[in-house]
Design a protein around this motif. Structure first.
Motif, PDB file in Angstrom:
ATOM      1  N   SER A 179       0.805  -1.212   0.000  1.00 57.71           N
ATOM      2  CA  SER A 179       0.000   0.000   0.000  1.00 57.71           C
ATOM      3  C   SER A 179       0.842   1.268   0.000  1.00 57.71           C
ATOM      4  CB  SER A 179      -0.938   0.014   1.212  1.00 57.71           C
ATOM      5  OG  SER A 179      -0.208   0.067   2.425  1.00 57.71           O
ATOM      6  N   LEU A 180       2.157   1.151  -0.038  1.00 57.89           N
ATOM      7  CA  LEU A 180       3.010   2.325  -0.099  1.00 57.89           C
ATOM      8  C   LEU A 180       2.740   3.090  -1.387  1.00 57.89           C
ATOM      9  CD1 LEU A 180       6.400   0.831   1.157  1.00 57.89           C
ATOM     10  CD2 LEU A 180       4.826   2.287   2.433  1.00 57.89           C
ATOM     11  N   THR A 189      11.649  -6.240  -5.818  1.00 55.01           N
ATOM     12  CA  THR A 189      11.666  -4.781  -5.919  1.00 55.01           C
ATOM     13  C   THR A 189      10.638  -4.257  -6.906  1.00 55.01           C
ATOM     14  OG1 THR A 189      13.999  -4.705  -5.291  1.00 55.01           O
ATOM     15  CG2 THR A 189      13.137  -2.800  -6.461  1.00 55.01           C
ATOM     16  N   PHE A 190      10.412  -4.984  -7.992  1.00 50.05           N
ATOM     17  CA  PHE A 190       9.427  -4.567  -8.985  1.00 50.05           C
ATOM     18  C   PHE A 190       8.049  -5.066  -8.546  1.00 50.05           C
ATOM     19  CE2 PHE A 190      13.302  -4.704 -11.772  1.00 50.05           C
ATOM     20  CZ  PHE A 190      13.396  -3.321 -11.925  1.00 50.05           C
ATOM     21  N   THR A 191       7.414  -4.268  -7.708  1.00 48.47           N
ATOM     22  CA  THR A 191       6.164  -4.685  -7.086  1.00 48.47           C
ATOM     23  C   THR A 191       5.365  -3.462  -6.667  1.00 48.47           C
ATOM     24  OG1 THR A 191       5.251  -6.117  -5.366  1.00 48.47           O
ATOM     25  CG2 THR A 191       7.172  -4.845  -4.768  1.00 48.47           C
ATOM     26  N   ALA A 192       4.156  -3.672  -6.205  1.00 46.20           N
ATOM     27  CA  ALA A 192       3.269  -2.582  -5.807  1.00 46.20           C
ATOM     28  C   ALA A 192       3.891  -1.743  -4.707  1.00 46.20           C
ATOM     29  CB  ALA A 192       1.937  -3.154  -5.321  1.00 46.20           C
ATOM     30  N   GLY A 193       3.787  -0.408  -4.828  1.00 43.84           N
ATOM     31  CA  GLY A 193       4.286   0.495  -3.817  1.00 43.84           C
ATOM     32  C   GLY A 193       5.787   0.656  -3.801  1.00 43.84           C
ATOM     33  N   HIS A 194       6.481   0.062  -4.759  1.00 45.62           N
ATOM     34  CA  HIS A 194       7.933   0.088  -4.759  1.00 45.62           C
ATOM     35  C   HIS A 194       8.470   0.711  -6.050  1.00 45.62           C
ATOM     36  CE1 HIS A 194       7.085  -2.431  -1.363  1.00 45.62           C
ATOM     37  NE2 HIS A 194       8.365  -2.524  -1.059  1.00 45.62           N
ATOM     38  N   VAL A 195       9.030  -0.111  -6.929  1.00 44.27           N
ATOM     39  CA  VAL A 195       9.679   0.395  -8.131  1.00 44.27           C
ATOM     40  C   VAL A 195       8.954  -0.116  -9.371  1.00 44.27           C
ATOM     41  CG1 VAL A 195      11.824   0.494  -9.450  1.00 44.27           C
ATOM     42  CG2 VAL A 195      11.898   0.519  -6.946  1.00 44.27           C
ATOM     43  N   GLY A 196       8.682   0.797 -10.306  1.00 44.73           N
ATOM     44  CA  GLY A 196       8.063   0.441 -11.567  1.00 44.73           C
ATOM     45  C   GLY A 196       9.103   0.187 -12.636  1.00 44.73           C
ATOM     46  N   PRO A 197       8.689   0.131 -13.894  1.00 42.81           N
ATOM     47  CA  PRO A 197       9.616  -0.204 -14.978  1.00 42.81           C
ATOM     48  C   PRO A 197      10.721   0.822 -15.192  1.00 42.81           C
ATOM     49  CG  PRO A 197       7.460   0.430 -15.838  1.00 42.81           C
ATOM     50  CD  PRO A 197       7.291   0.257 -14.373  1.00 42.81           C
ATOM     51  N   GLU A 198      10.580   2.009 -14.576  1.00 45.49           N
ATOM     52  CA  GLU A 198      11.658   3.003 -14.685  1.00 45.49           C
ATOM     53  C   GLU A 198      12.950   2.495 -14.050  1.00 45.49           C
ATOM     54  OE1 GLU A 198       9.634   3.737 -10.745  1.00 45.49           O
ATOM     55  OE2 GLU A 198       8.979   3.317 -12.805  1.00 45.49           O
ATOM     56  N   TRP A 202       2.585  -6.367 -13.508  1.00 47.00           N
ATOM     57  CA  TRP A 202       3.077  -6.524 -14.884  1.00 47.00           C
ATOM     58  C   TRP A 202       2.323  -5.622 -15.851  1.00 47.00           C
ATOM     59  CZ3 TRP A 202       7.099  -8.315 -17.400  1.00 47.00           C
ATOM     60  CH2 TRP A 202       6.996  -8.686 -18.738  1.00 47.00           C
ATOM     61  N   GLU A 203       1.019  -5.676 -15.837  1.00 51.46           N
ATOM     62  CA  GLU A 203       0.224  -4.825 -16.715  1.00 51.46           C
ATOM     63  C   GLU A 203      -0.079  -3.472 -16.072  1.00 51.46           C
ATOM     64  OE1 GLU A 203      -0.506  -5.189 -19.766  1.00 51.46           O
ATOM     65  OE2 GLU A 203       0.025  -7.291 -20.093  1.00 51.46           O
ATOM     66  N   ARG A 204      -0.475  -3.520 -14.802  1.00 45.91           N
ATOM     67  CA  ARG A 204      -0.924  -2.293 -14.143  1.00 45.91           C
ATOM     68  C   ARG A 204       0.161  -1.220 -14.107  1.00 45.91           C
ATOM     69  NH1 ARG A 204      -2.801  -1.689  -7.810  1.00 45.91           N
ATOM     70  NH2 ARG A 204      -2.692   0.572  -7.764  1.00 45.91           N
ATOM     71  N   MET A 205       1.399  -1.616 -13.875  1.00 46.18           N
ATOM     72  CA  MET A 205       2.490  -0.654 -13.765  1.00 46.18           C
ATOM     73  C   MET A 205       3.254  -0.473 -15.066  1.00 46.18           C
ATOM     74  SD  MET A 205       3.823  -1.617  -9.897  1.00 46.18           S
ATOM     75  CE  MET A 205       4.913  -0.181  -9.731  1.00 46.18           C
ATOM     76  N   GLY A 206       2.864  -1.183 -16.107  1.00 44.83           N
ATOM     77  CA  GLY A 206       3.420  -0.939 -17.434  1.00 44.83           C
ATOM     78  C   GLY A 206       4.707  -1.649 -17.771  1.00 44.83           C
ATOM     79  N   PHE A 207       5.019  -2.738 -17.083  1.00 40.62           N
ATOM     80  CA  PHE A 207       6.258  -3.457 -17.391  1.00 40.62           C
ATOM     81  C   PHE A 207       6.243  -4.033 -18.800  1.00 40.62           C
ATOM     82  CE2 PHE A 207       6.517  -3.337 -12.796  1.00 40.62           C
ATOM     83  CZ  PHE A 207       7.867  -3.147 -12.586  1.00 40.62           C
TER      84      PHE A 207
END
Length: 212
Positions: free
Chosen positions: A17-18, A134-143, A167-172
């Motif tokens: 939830s971060l 690390t690539f997860t909700a509230g953390h780090v996106g594809p950037e 994967w889809e929601r954050m645009g990976f």
């Protein structure tokens, strides 16, 4: 937190939830460092470190220099060491986590840094870069992908876990397609629906990119 990331475990609820605030995330991990291994491995049945270490061991020889990005307390480094890797560096945002990782004695070098920004390592240094958890909700996106590829050698690999709904929601998926279009890296493998936590219905993708 959206229903996509709905979980019951209080630790997961807090972490997923971060809002991505770097200082908030760093402070939470600094506070969590001492009990992190017990809470995640024993409490959640966290499999991310083993998933990426196994895949790396299948792809590159044990003499390959590895960067563990978002290394936390060194769980991935320990898994790599069990598989014969001895040249492993680590980077993480949390100094508290790095202090615990250093105590494991499996890293050559540890640095505190934000993986979404240029990293304090020479370009083209590593035969493989790994990133678990690390690539997860509230953390780090594809950037966060591009700075990791920047320190990988040409022809080197990035092996990472991505939480399934992220994967889809954050645009990976879109970002990786763009990397291929730019001929920066290409997708070698995408293992979907891998068990991420045995104590919660949480899955991930194990993704392998090869730097062009």
């Amino acid at each position: 937190m959206s229903e996509q990331f709905s979980v019951q475990h209080p630790i997961l609820k807090r972490m997923y939830s971060l809002d991505g605030d770097v200082e908030q995330r760093t402070g939470i991990y600094d506070d969590w460092a001492v009990s992190y291994d017990e809470d995640t491995i024993e409490g959640l049945g966290y499999l991310g470190p083993a998933l990426v270490a196994e895949r790396v061991a299948d792809i590159v020889p044990a003499r390959t220099p590895i960067l563990d990005a978002g290394c936390g307390t060194g769980l991935v480094g320990a898994e790599l060491a069990r598989r014969g890797f001895s040249t492993v560096d680590g980077v993480d945002l949390s100094q508290g986590m790095l202090d615990v990782a250093r105590g494991k004695g499996v890293y050559r070098r540890l640095e505190q840094a934000d993986i979404t920004r240029p990293l304090p390592f020479d370009p083209d240094s590593y035969g493989a870069v790994v990133c678990a958890g690390t690539f997860t909700a509230g953390h780090v996106g594809p950037e966060g992908i591009d700075p990791l590829l920047a320190v990988a050698r040409h022809g080197g690999h990035l092996v990472m876990t991505v939480l399934t709904p992220a994967w889809e929601r954050m645009g990976f998926h879109r970002h990786i397609e763009e990397l291929a279009r730019r001929e920066t890296a290409r997708l070698i493998e995408d293992r979907a629906d891998q068990t991420y936590h045995t104590q919660e219905p949480v899955t991930c993708r194990v993704v392998v990119l090869r730097k062009a």
